[in-house]
Design a protein around this motif. Structure first.
Motif, mmCIF file in Angstrom:
data_model
loop_
_atom_site.group_PDB
_atom_site.id
_atom_site.type_symbol
_atom_site.label_atom_id
_atom_site.label_comp_id
_atom_site.label_asym_id
_atom_site.label_seq_id
_atom_site.Cartn_x
_atom_site.Cartn_y
_atom_site.Cartn_z
ATOM 1 N N GLY A 64 0.830 -1.209 0.000
ATOM 2 C CA GLY A 64 0.000 0.000 0.000
ATOM 3 C C GLY A 64 0.861 1.254 0.000
ATOM 4 O O GLY A 64 0.585 2.208 -0.733
ATOM 5 N N ALA A 65 1.904 1.249 0.800
ATOM 6 C CA ALA A 65 2.822 2.391 0.831
ATOM 7 C C ALA A 65 3.563 2.528 -0.497
ATOM 8 O O ALA A 65 3.746 3.630 -1.002
ATOM 9 N N ALA A 66 3.957 1.399 -1.077
ATOM 10 C CA ALA A 66 4.657 1.432 -2.365
ATOM 11 C C ALA A 66 3.737 1.917 -3.473
ATOM 12 O O ALA A 66 4.199 2.522 -4.447
ATOM 13 N N ASN A 67 2.451 1.670 -3.333
ATOM 14 C CA ASN A 67 1.478 2.062 -4.347
ATOM 15 C C ASN A 67 1.057 3.526 -4.210
ATOM 16 O O ASN A 67 0.418 4.069 -5.100
ATOM 17 N N SER A 68 1.417 4.133 -3.090
ATOM 18 C CA SER A 68 1.070 5.541 -2.901
ATOM 19 C C SER A 68 1.930 6.390 -3.842
ATOM 20 O O SER A 68 2.734 5.866 -4.603
ATOM 21 N N ASN A 69 1.774 7.644 -3.774
ATOM 22 C CA ASN A 69 2.466 8.536 -4.701
ATOM 23 C C ASN A 69 3.934 8.733 -4.327
ATOM 24 O O ASN A 69 4.400 9.856 -4.169
ATOM 25 N N LEU A 70 4.645 7.632 -4.210
ATOM 26 C CA LEU A 70 6.068 7.723 -3.894
ATOM 27 C C LEU A 70 6.844 8.219 -5.110
ATOM 28 O O LEU A 70 6.634 7.741 -6.222
ATOM 29 N N THR A 71 7.732 9.142 -4.874
ATOM 30 C CA THR A 71 8.597 9.599 -5.956
ATOM 31 C C THR A 71 9.999 9.011 -5.817
ATOM 32 O O THR A 71 10.799 9.114 -6.733
ATOM 33 N N ASP A 72 10.262 8.360 -4.715
ATOM 34 C CA ASP A 72 11.565 7.758 -4.452
ATOM 35 C C ASP A 72 11.546 6.298 -4.902
ATOM 36 O O ASP A 72 10.992 5.431 -4.222
ATOM 37 N N ASP A 73 12.136 6.031 -6.066
ATOM 38 C CA ASP A 73 12.140 4.671 -6.608
ATOM 39 C C ASP A 73 12.869 3.687 -5.705
ATOM 40 O O ASP A 73 12.493 2.523 -5.621
ATOM 41 N N GLY A 74 13.891 4.147 -5.018
ATOM 42 C CA GLY A 74 14.624 3.280 -4.104
ATOM 43 C C GLY A 74 13.757 2.836 -2.935
ATOM 44 O O GLY A 74 13.764 1.661 -2.552
ATOM 45 N N LYS A 75 13.001 3.770 -2.381
ATOM 46 C CA LYS A 75 12.123 3.428 -1.253
ATOM 47 C C LYS A 75 11.002 2.504 -1.728
ATOM 48 O O LYS A 75 10.642 1.555 -1.048
ATOM 49 N N ARG A 76 10.477 2.773 -2.913
ATOM 50 C CA ARG A 76 9.416 1.924 -3.469
ATOM 51 C C ARG A 76 9.935 0.499 -3.650
ATOM 52 O O ARG A 76 9.271 -0.466 -3.275
ATOM 53 N N ALA A 77 11.126 0.355 -4.206
ATOM 54 C CA ALA A 77 11.726 -0.978 -4.402
ATOM 55 C C ALA A 77 11.957 -1.667 -3.068
ATOM 56 O O ALA A 77 11.738 -2.881 -2.936
ATOM 57 N N TRP A 78 12.381 -0.908 -2.066
ATOM 58 C CA TRP A 78 12.621 -1.478 -0.735
ATOM 59 C C TRP A 78 11.313 -1.984 -0.130
ATOM 60 O O TRP A 78 11.268 -3.062 0.455
ATOM 61 N N LEU A 79 10.232 -1.219 -0.275
ATOM 62 C CA LEU A 79 8.929 -1.639 0.245
ATOM 63 C C LEU A 79 8.426 -2.896 -0.466
ATOM 64 O O LEU A 79 7.908 -3.814 0.174
ATOM 65 N N ILE A 80 8.591 -2.950 -1.763
ATOM 66 C CA ILE A 80 8.147 -4.126 -2.527
ATOM 67 C C ILE A 80 8.973 -5.346 -2.150
ATOM 68 O O ILE A 80 8.437 -6.447 -1.992
ATOM 69 N N SER A 81 10.257 -5.150 -1.958
ATOM 70 C CA SER A 81 11.113 -6.256 -1.527
ATOM 71 C C SER A 81 10.696 -6.773 -0.152
ATOM 72 O O SER A 81 10.654 -7.988 0.093
ATOM 73 N N GLY A 82 10.343 -5.865 0.740
ATOM 74 C CA GLY A 82 9.858 -6.267 2.061
ATOM 75 C C GLY A 82 8.555 -7.035 1.952
ATOM 76 O O GLY A 82 8.361 -8.055 2.625
ATOM 77 N N ALA A 83 7.662 -6.568 1.100
ATOM 78 C CA ALA A 83 6.394 -7.272 0.892
ATOM 79 C C ALA A 83 6.645 -8.675 0.372
ATOM 80 O O ALA A 83 5.986 -9.632 0.795
ATOM 81 N N ALA A 84 7.603 -8.817 -0.526
ATOM 82 C CA ALA A 84 7.925 -10.141 -1.077
ATOM 83 C C ALA A 84 8.377 -11.088 0.029
ATOM 84 O O ALA A 84 7.988 -12.261 0.050
ATOM 85 N N ARG A 85 9.158 -10.589 0.963
ATOM 86 C CA ARG A 85 9.606 -11.429 2.087
ATOM 87 C C ARG A 85 8.417 -11.837 2.953
ATOM 88 O O ARG A 85 8.327 -12.984 3.400
ATOM 89 N N PHE A 86 7.496 -10.910 3.202
ATOM 90 C CA PHE A 86 6.317 -11.238 4.008
ATOM 91 C C PHE A 86 5.389 -12.217 3.292
ATOM 92 O O PHE A 86 4.671 -12.976 3.938
ATOM 93 N N LEU A 87 5.397 -12.203 1.975
ATOM 94 C CA LEU A 87 4.522 -13.098 1.205
ATOM 95 C C LEU A 87 5.136 -14.472 0.951
ATOM 96 O O LEU A 87 4.464 -15.359 0.431
ATOM 97 N N ALA A 88 6.373 -14.673 1.334
ATOM 98 C CA ALA A 88 7.097 -15.903 1.005
ATOM 99 C C ALA A 88 6.381 -17.183 1.431
ATOM 100 O O ALA A 88 6.472 -18.203 0.745
ATOM 101 N N ASN A 89 5.649 -17.168 2.524
ATOM 102 C CA ASN A 89 4.974 -18.370 3.019
ATOM 103 C C ASN A 89 3.489 -18.420 2.670
ATOM 104 O O ASN A 89 2.750 -19.255 3.203
ATOM 105 N N THR A 90 3.063 -17.553 1.779
ATOM 106 C CA THR A 90 1.647 -17.468 1.439
ATOM 107 C C THR A 90 1.094 -18.778 0.914
ATOM 108 O O THR A 90 0.025 -19.222 1.335
#
Length: 101
Positions: A64-90
Motif C-alpha cells: 500500500g505504501a509502495a502504491n502511494s504517490n512515492l517519488t523515491d524509486d529506491g524506497k518503493r523498491a525497498w517496500l516491494i522487496s519487504g512485501a515479497a519477504r512477508f509473502l514468502a509463506n503465502t
C-alpha cells in the motif's frame, strides 16, 4: 544463479489467485485491489488459527505504501522487496487453509 527482483506486478501475478481464494473474491487485477484482498485474507487466516497470517497484513501495508504517490524509486523498491519477504509463506498458509475447509 540469477535472482529476479520482485516488482508489484510479479507479486500480483504470483499470489493473486491464492489471496483471492482465501478472501473469497475473484483474483485482483490491480495493486490496490490486491492490498484490500490481502487484508481480508489475513483476517480469514487468523480466524482459522493459521500461523503467519499477520505477515499478509505487513505485506499489504508495504505494498500500500509502495502504491502511494512515492517519488523515491529506491524506497518503493525497498517496500516491494519487504512485501515479497512477508509473502514468502503465502502458498503454504493457503494450502493449510484449503485443508481446513
Amino acid at each position: 544463479m540469477t535472482t529476479q527482483t520482485a516488482t508489484a506486478d510479479t507479486l500480483l501475478a504470483r499470489y493473486a489467485a491464492d489471496i483471492a481464494f482465501v478472501a473469497e473474491e475473484q483474483p485482483a487485477t490491480t495493486l490496490a485491489d490486491f492490498v484490500n484482498q490481502m487484508e481480508i485474507a489475513a483476517d480469514h487466516l487468523a480466524g482459522a488459527g493459521i500461523q503467519g497470517a499477520s505477515d499478509l497484513d505487513a505485506a499489504a501495508a508495504a505494498l500500500g505504501a509502495a502504491n502511494s504517490n512515492l517519488t523515491d524509486d529506491g524506497k518503493r523498491a525497498w517496500l516491494i522487496s519487504g512485501a515479497a519477504r512477508f509473502l514468502a509463506n503465502t502458498t503454504d498458509m493457503v494450502d493449510e487453509y484449503r485443508l481446513m475447509l
